[in-house]
Design an enzyme around this catalytic site. Structure first.
Site, PDB file in Angstrom:
ATOM      1  CB  SER A   2      -9.000   3.501  -3.467  1.00 28.11           C
ATOM      2  OG  SER A   2      -8.749   2.449  -4.300  1.00 28.11           O
ATOM      3  CG  HIS A  25      -5.634   5.478  -6.461  1.00 28.72           C
ATOM      4  ND1 HIS A  25      -5.266   4.168  -7.298  1.00 28.72           N
ATOM      5  CD2 HIS A  25      -6.076   5.161  -5.530  1.00 28.72           C
ATOM      6  CE1 HIS A  25      -6.006   3.178  -6.491  1.00 28.72           C
ATOM      7  NE2 HIS A  25      -6.581   3.765  -5.576  1.00 28.72           N
ATOM      8  CG  HIS A  35       0.436  -1.514 -12.347  1.00 29.42           C
ATOM      9  ND1 HIS A  35       0.688  -2.441 -11.144  1.00 29.42           N
ATOM     10  CD2 HIS A  35      -0.716  -1.052 -12.196  1.00 29.42           C
ATOM     11  CE1 HIS A  35      -0.522  -2.348 -10.789  1.00 29.42           C
ATOM     12  NE2 HIS A  35      -1.484  -1.723 -11.122  1.00 29.42           N
ATOM     13  NE  ARG A  72       0.611   2.849  16.994  1.00 32.19           N
ATOM     14  CZ  ARG A  72       1.980   3.237  16.910  1.00 32.19           C
ATOM     15  NH1 ARG A  72       2.856   2.843  16.156  1.00 32.19           N
ATOM     16  NH2 ARG A  72       2.197   4.189  17.856  1.00 32.19           N
ATOM     17  CG  ASP A 129      -5.765   4.823 -14.934  1.00 41.36           C
ATOM     18  OD1 ASP A 129      -6.911   4.944 -14.796  1.00 41.36           O
ATOM     19  OD2 ASP A 129      -5.030   4.723 -14.145  1.00 41.36           O
ATOM     20  NE  ARG A 180      -6.785  -3.342 -14.157  1.00 37.43           N
ATOM     21  CZ  ARG A 180      -6.348  -2.346 -13.315  1.00 37.43           C
ATOM     22  NH1 ARG A 180      -7.291  -1.916 -12.297  1.00 37.43           N
ATOM     23  NH2 ARG A 180      -5.150  -1.756 -13.239  1.00 37.43           N
ATOM     24  NE  ARG A 190     -10.690  -0.486  -7.073  1.00 39.49           N
ATOM     25  CZ  ARG A 190      -9.422  -0.150  -7.545  1.00 39.49           C
ATOM     26  NH1 ARG A 190      -8.703   0.051  -6.520  1.00 39.49           N
ATOM     27  NH2 ARG A 190      -9.098  -0.508  -8.743  1.00 39.49           N
TER      28      ARG A 190
END
Length: 441
Positions: free
Chosen positions: A241, A271, A318, A419, A373, A327, A399
């Site tokens: 993200s 994700h 992870h 790029r 999560d 967390r 987020r």
């Protein structure tokens, strides 16, 4: 311009000068090597981005401008009588690089309250989707509908000077962050509460108002939202993200377009969608074992069956971390303070005792420990939010703080269009055989 924008301008100009000098003195220095396996396996571990807002340490976990999650819980301002940090304070920290005082946080709260109006056509765009659509589909559609309000798009079309890009991105980001709770709550009430919407409370802080509009007036749920919005806000710049928002923004797409792209990445099962997968997996375990609170022995058998069937245990492992996610620990501590007897959180804690040794015994898992999560869904279920498809929307609201703060910095530092070079397998084989040593464009 406002105290936040003024302070950012001072910081950004000084930092841009520092970066310019770094590049002048050291621009040709190599900072690492790329292995063939990395370009075939998701560019894992390749250093190729600068993201000022946070840094992930494999052993210590996420640090926001050098501050750990326990640091934030201790040092960021809180609502009177509250225990959890205000997300407004974290946004200030990520943007300015310094801990805010209560006055600065109050300024951001007030600014977001003033900017929070959502045009009616945004609700109409969401309503045009079937109520069966996934909440993330509605969320991204709402963000895209908000794009009509972009300051950056308007000013760019009018011929804005490059040095002012950050200014327009700042205003868009502040507007967007302010409006996201209203959009998210509208989706929740539309999909799960028969379109019975709740108007904003202009006296509440950003996360507290989100809880109110969702329909949860329990003060401890408002505290949970403050914690949730803080710990999910950022995870350095390489996750899907964050990287997607940065990448799309590098094309000078405005913050609305950039965040919508990032949220499409967040919606992926690997994700942000993972938090709903955890609750789903636990529910399936309860149903198969025919018990509300399985024993550790039952959990161990179920986990082994899950792994032997070629599936993973959601919420564990992870890409970077090699320890229990701080967390996860923050959420576990919250549950222990507020509802330690809750059956679902007890299952989560029992899984925490059982799963890591099993994964370690396989000898193939680099990180057998739980990530963020593994716990978040259990906290939401406790308060009655059992609609786990919606959890990723909450993740997305949070987020936005990190990725948009980072996007403001991207434009302030004048980062170029991203790029990277790509190659074909034929060229790889030719290179390996020594027939071709040309890797440039």
């Amino acid at each position: 311009m406002g105290i936040l924008k003024d302070r950012f301008k001072v910081k950004a100009e000084a930092h841009a000068t520092e970066v310019k000098e770094l590049l002048k003195q050291n621009g040709s220095k190599k900072i690492g090597e790329v292995q063939l396996s990395q370009i075939y396996q998701g560019m894992r571990g390749i250093t190729g981005l600068v993201s000022e807002t946070s840094l992930l340490d494999a052993k210590e976990g996420i640090r926001f401008r050098g501050y750990s999650i326990p640091d934030l819980q201790k040092s960021l301002p809180k609502v009177p009588g509250g225990n959890e940090p205000l997300p407004e304070g974290l946004f200030y920290l990520m943007l300015i690089g310094e801990l805010p005082d209560e006055e600065a946080v109050a300024y951001i709260t007030s600014s977001w309250q003033r900017r929070s109006h959502v045009p009616n056509h945004v609700f109409a765009a969401i309503d045009a989707l079937p109520v069966t659509a996934h909440p993330m589909t509605m969320f991204v559609s709402g963000i895209m509908a908000l794009q009509t309000e972009s300051n950056f798009a308007r000013r760019y079309a009018d011929g804005m000077n490059k040095k002012d890009y950050w200014d327009a991105v700042f205003d868009d980001s502040m507007d967007l962050i302010a409006r996201l709770p209203r959009v998210a709550a509208y989706i929740y009430r539309r999909k799960y509460h028969n379109n019975q919407h709740i108007q904003p409370n202009g006296l509440l802080d950003w996360a507290g108002n989100l809880a109110h509009m969702l329909g949860f007036e329990d003060e401890s749920f408002k505290e949970l939202m403050r914690l949730y919005m803080t710990i999910h806000a950022d995870h350095e710049g390489g996750n899907v993200s964050a990287h997607t928002t940065h990448l799309v923004g590098s094309a000078l797409s405005d913050p609305y377009l950039s965040l919508a792209a990032g949220m499409n990445g967040l919606a992926g099962p690997l994700h942000g969608l993972a938090n709903q997968e955890v609750v789903k997996w636990i529910t399936e375990m309860q149903q198969e074992l025919k018990t509300e609170v399985p024993t550790k022995g039952q959990i161990e058998t179920y986990v082994k069956n899950t792994l032997s069937s070629g599936k993973v245990v959601p919420g564990y492992g992870h890409a970077v971390l090699r320890k229990t996610d701080p967390r996860f620990t923050a959420q576990m501590d919250f549950a222990k303070r507020h509802f330690p007897e809750d059956p679902l959180v007890q299952i989560v804690w029992n899984i925490y005792d059982v799963v890591p040794p099993i994964l370690e015994s396989l000898g193939k898992v680099k990180n057998p420990w739980p990530n963020v999560d593994a716990h978040s869904g259990a906290l939401l279920v406790h308060y009655g939010m059992k609609e786990y498809e919606f959890y990723t929307v909450l993740f997305g609201v949070s987020r936005s703080l990190g990725v948009l703060a980072s996007l403001i910095w991207d434009r302030a530092l004048g980062f170029a269009l991203e790029r990277p070079k790509s190659v074909t397998t034929d060229l790889v084989k030719s290179w390996l055989s020594g027939k071709d040593e040309i890797w440039g464009d």
